[in-house]
Design a protein around this motif. Structure first.
Motif, PDB file in Angstrom:
ATOM      1  N   ASP A 226      42.360  36.333  60.830  1.00  0.00           N
ATOM      2  CA  ASP A 226      43.740  36.577  61.246  1.00  0.00           C
ATOM      3  C   ASP A 226      43.786  36.624  62.772  1.00  0.00           C
ATOM      4  O   ASP A 226      43.405  37.602  63.387  1.00  0.00           O
ATOM      5  CB  ASP A 226      44.223  37.900  60.643  1.00  0.00           C
TER       6      ASP A 226
ATOM      7  N   ASP B  21      46.550  36.289  64.501  1.00  0.00           N
ATOM      8  CA  ASP B  21      47.890  36.690  64.935  1.00  0.00           C
ATOM      9  C   ASP B  21      47.997  38.204  64.967  1.00  0.00           C
ATOM     10  O   ASP B  21      48.566  38.777  65.886  1.00  0.00           O
ATOM     11  CB  ASP B  21      48.923  36.099  63.972  1.00  0.00           C
TER      12      ASP B  21
ATOM     13  N   SER C 139      51.671  38.629  59.553  1.00  0.00           N
ATOM     14  CA  SER C 139      50.403  38.094  59.059  1.00  0.00           C
ATOM     15  C   SER C 139      49.743  39.068  58.109  1.00  0.00           C
ATOM     16  O   SER C 139      49.194  38.684  57.080  1.00  0.00           O
ATOM     17  CB  SER C 139      49.473  37.760  60.232  1.00  0.00           C
TER      18      SER C 139
ATOM     19  N   LEU D 146      51.288  38.814  54.748  1.00  0.00           N
ATOM     20  CA  LEU D 146      50.792  37.656  53.985  1.00  0.00           C
ATOM     21  C   LEU D 146      49.435  37.975  53.363  1.00  0.00           C
ATOM     22  O   LEU D 146      49.184  37.716  52.177  1.00  0.00           O
ATOM     23  CB  LEU D 146      50.680  36.427  54.890  1.00  0.00           C
TER      24      LEU D 146
ATOM     25  N   ILE E 157      44.907  32.293  59.979  1.00  0.00           N
ATOM     26  CA  ILE E 157      46.273  32.447  60.487  1.00  0.00           C
ATOM     27  C   ILE E 157      46.206  32.319  62.001  1.00  0.00           C
ATOM     28  O   ILE E 157      45.502  33.080  62.673  1.00  0.00           O
ATOM     29  CB  ILE E 157      46.861  33.816  60.092  1.00  0.00           C
TER      30      ILE E 157
ATOM     31  N   PHE F 264      52.058  33.171  64.575  1.00  0.00           N
ATOM     32  CA  PHE F 264      52.558  33.046  63.215  1.00  0.00           C
ATOM     33  C   PHE F 264      53.856  33.828  63.030  1.00  0.00           C
ATOM     34  O   PHE F 264      54.860  33.289  62.559  1.00  0.00           O
ATOM     35  CB  PHE F 264      51.462  33.549  62.256  1.00  0.00           C
TER      36      PHE F 264
ATOM     37  N   VAL G 245      49.743  28.045  58.287  1.00  0.00           N
ATOM     38  CA  VAL G 245      48.439  28.670  58.126  1.00  0.00           C
ATOM     39  C   VAL G 245      47.476  27.566  57.741  1.00  0.00           C
ATOM     40  O   VAL G 245      47.867  26.528  57.227  1.00  0.00           O
ATOM     41  CB  VAL G 245      48.428  29.763  57.026  1.00  0.00           C
TER      42      VAL G 245
ATOM     43  N   ILE H 248      51.180  31.824  48.779  1.00  0.00           N
ATOM     44  CA  ILE H 248      51.945  31.653  50.018  1.00  0.00           C
ATOM     45  C   ILE H 248      53.430  31.515  49.701  1.00  0.00           C
ATOM     46  O   ILE H 248      54.293  32.040  50.413  1.00  0.00           O
ATOM     47  CB  ILE H 248      51.431  30.428  50.803  1.00  0.00           C
TER      48      ILE H 248
END
Ligand SMILES: Nc1ncnc2c1ncn2[C@@H]1O[C@H](COP(=O)(O)OP(=O)(O)OP(=O)(O)O)[C@@H](O)[C@H]1O
Ligand SMILES: [Mg+2]
Lengths: 254, 368
Positions: free
Chosen positions: B53, B55, B60, B63, B100, B104, B116, B139
């Motif tokens: 990740d 971001d 994020s 997600l 990510i 994002f 992504v 997603i």
């Protein structure tokens, strides 16, 4: 019996019957005829072409050429009519081994469109005559060869055909059983069935009304056993056969 | 008619007297269902996922939460460096890597497309496709959440929504079992009747039948019907197992299944009988039958989706009876399709069956 046959009493008539497998000639211009009620012996060494000729007469195999009528019908165009009128016991044992004696009777009787009561009646009569009624529900596989062969013959004439074809019916059977088998053949002939039989045994040839001897696809001799012995100046059918074979060998050498 | 009856009677006696036959007929469906539905599963649970990740935002993390809560995923590692995940992927420690990229959240807020990156180990193609499908669905569920929260009217461009209709849990067994039942019926149909005829040729008993005045149609019908009945009984047995043992729902009409099966059986049995008329030994007959079976099975859509096949394969499939039956079976069993929905392929199968049967009768020779 239809018209063509009624005229001359011939139930089998072959003129110049030829069967080729590729270049190999298995039946070379066979000409013979069999009278109604006759026991006709078809003799010859291994590979002489006996089975081949018999299968053609039974409508199991198409001839290459020749004019052939069986039971008054043409083998090229009316083979299904012929099949209604003949019985056949093949050289290979051909009952269902995993079925019982009675189940074999019932099956083949049924295929010939016999009524079930009639099948039962005849089967019981035949088994009674053979003295093996108690084997009715025995599976064929557990029966000795002699009895099997007698059963195969019984089933071949179960539907009372005009002609019965027997291809080496006594192969591999002891002399006593062979005797009994020939008594069955005589009985069938006496009841009006024409018998066409192949054999290797020369003593059996003596039992036939007439015999033809085949060598390498050709009929070399055709007559009554007595006449053949006279012609070839031989004491027994065995001698006749050996003389014919020898003559054939010499012809080949020349 | 009576002639056919006498042949059927004989065949039934022979089948039931054979000690090997009954176990084969009734153990086979059980084994096939067990093995194929449990062992050859494509269903993937515990997809090992590495997360990067970059971001590190509320969006994020939301997600990622979707992945964490999914029963399909097992988060195998997390790192700020994507190359670390790549290493794991190469070693085969993980199946998938999710990256990510920075920005994002910003992209989502400004309403532009947010991306992504998903990297999947695709050594096993069909497994990869399935994993991708799972990832997409996770997603998308996140997408829906974002959309529902965003103020104002919903965006004009409708999201393509991917839902697994008719098999919502994506249960592999539910998908496979109709197909396995088809295979079962096919094997019985193709081999029993055809092999029976060739066996009679080998033993020589067929001569004894050919020398009778039996009609060719009667012979073929007499050989077809007993095994047709056995195959349908087998299907009933297989369906019962599917319902009782595997809890497979049968949404559609069970009689419709048998109607289709009885027509379909004529096709494969006709083919089997036709093969028996052009061969002389069980070996030859086996070889030819398997030749057709393998092609038909592999192209049937049982193991690989028909949709991903090239054009020529699809065209070849128009003569593949197994493909038709599997499609119809899945339609009836899983979707509950009715007669109207399947009438067209059913007519096609009927014509096909009559053709195969006529070929077998025509080619069967009483006089060689
Ligand atoms: N279908 C076939 N194809 C090729 N050759 C064949 C075929 N059937 C028979 N033959 C050949 O024809 C010849 C005659 O065979 P046939 O079976 O008629 O002899 P037979 O007199 O009955 O012999 P046996 O006493 O051994 O039974 C043999 O050489 C055999 O190899
Ligand atoms: Mg012979």
């Amino acid at each position: 019996m239809n018209e063509a046959e009624e005229k001359n009493g011939k139930v089998i008539e072959a003129v110049e019957l030829v069967k080729r497998f590729g270049n190999f000639v298995a039946n070379d211009r066979l000409t013979f005829s069999v009278q109604r009620g006759e026991i006709f012996g078809f003799l010859g060494a291994n590979g002489a072409g006996k089975t081949t000729a018999m299968r053609i007469l039974c409508g199991l195999s198409k001839p290459t050429s020749g004019k052939i009528r069986v039971a008054g019908y043409d083998v090229y165009t009316q083979s299904e009519k012929i099949k209604q009128r003949i019985g056949y016991m093949s050289q290979r044992f051909s009952l269902y081994e995993d079925l019982t004696v009675w189940e074999n009777f019932r099956f083949f009787g049924g295929i010939y469109r016999m009524k079930s009561a009639l099948i039962r009646e005849r089967a019981d009569r035949m088994l009674g005559r053979l003295g093996i009624l108690e084997l009715r529900d025995t599976v064929i596989a557990s029966l000795p060869p002699g009895i099997r062969q007698k059963l195969a013959f019984s089933i071949a004439i179960l539907h009372e055909p005009e002609i019965v074809f027997l291809d080496e019916p006594t192969g591999g059977v002891d002399p006593v059983t062979r005797r009994q088998f020939w008594e069955m053949i005589y009985e069938a002939a006496a009841s009006g069935i024409t018998v066409f039989v192949t054999t290797h045994y020369m003593d059996e040839a003596e039992y036939c009304n007439r015999i033809s001897i085949m060598v390498d696809g050709k009929i070399e001799a055709l007559d009554t056993p007595e006449q053949l012995k006279k012609t070839y100046n031989a004491g027994s059918m065995n001698d006749v056969f050996l003389k014919l074979a020898r003559r054939n060998e010499e012809q080949k050498k020349e | 008619m009576r002639t056919i009856f006498y042949i059927m009677q004989k065949e039934f006696i022979q089948v039931f007297r054979n000690r090997m036959m009954l176990p084969i007929i009734f153990l086979m469906p059980l084994m096939q269902l067990l093995i194929l539905s449990y062992a050859v599963t494509f269903e993937i649970k515990n997809i090992r996922l590495h997360i990067t990740d970059n971001d590190n935002s509320v969006a994020s993390r939301a997600l990622l939460e979707h992945f964490r809560s999914s029963e399909f995923y097992h988060i195998f590692g997390e790192s700020a460096d994507a190359s670390f995940g790549m290493e794991q992927l190469k070693k085969g420690d993980i199946h998938q890597q999710l990256v990510i990229l920075p920005g994002f959240e910003k992209q989502i807020v400004t309403g532009s497309t947010a991306g992504v990156q998903v990297i999947t180990d695709a050594i096993n193609g069909s497994a990869a496709a399935l994993m991708n499908a799972y990832t997409l669905s996770v997603i998308e569920s996140y997408n829906r959440e974002v959309l529902s929260r965003s103020p104002g009217p919903p965006p004009k461009q409708v999201q393509v929504s991917r839902r697994y209709w008719f098999n919502p849990a994506l249960d592999y067994k539910t998908y496979m079992i109709p197909g396995i039942l088809v295979l079962l019926v096919t094997l019985i149909g193709m081999f029993l009747a055809g092999m029976n005829v060739v066996r009679e040729k080998e033993i020589g008993t067929i001569e004894q039948i050919n020398v009778t005045p039996i009609r060719k149609v009667q012979f073929i019908a007499g050989k077809l019907l007993p095994f047709w009945i056995i195959a349908l009984a087998e299907l009933a047995f297989g369906l019962a197992l599917a319902v009782l043992l595997f809890n497979i729902p049968i949404v559609g009409n069970i009689f419709l299944i048998f109607l289709v099966a009885s027509v379909y059986l004529v096709v494969v049995m006709g083919l089997g009988l036709f093969i028996s008329t052009i061969t002389n030994t069980q070996q030859q007959s086996m070889f030819l039958s398997w030749f057709f079976l393998v092609i038909f099975i592999l192209m049937s859509g049982l193991f690989t989706p028909v949709e991903s096949m090239p054009r020529w394969a699809l065209q070849l499939n128009t003569i593949n009876p197994i493909a038709y039956f599997i499609r119809i079976m899945r339609m009836i069993m899983l979707k509950g399709s009715g007669f109207q929905d399947i009438v067209q392929p059913l007519i096609y199968l009927s014509v096909y069956g009559i053709t195969m049967l006529s070929l077998a009768v025509w080619r069967y020779r009483k006089t060689s």
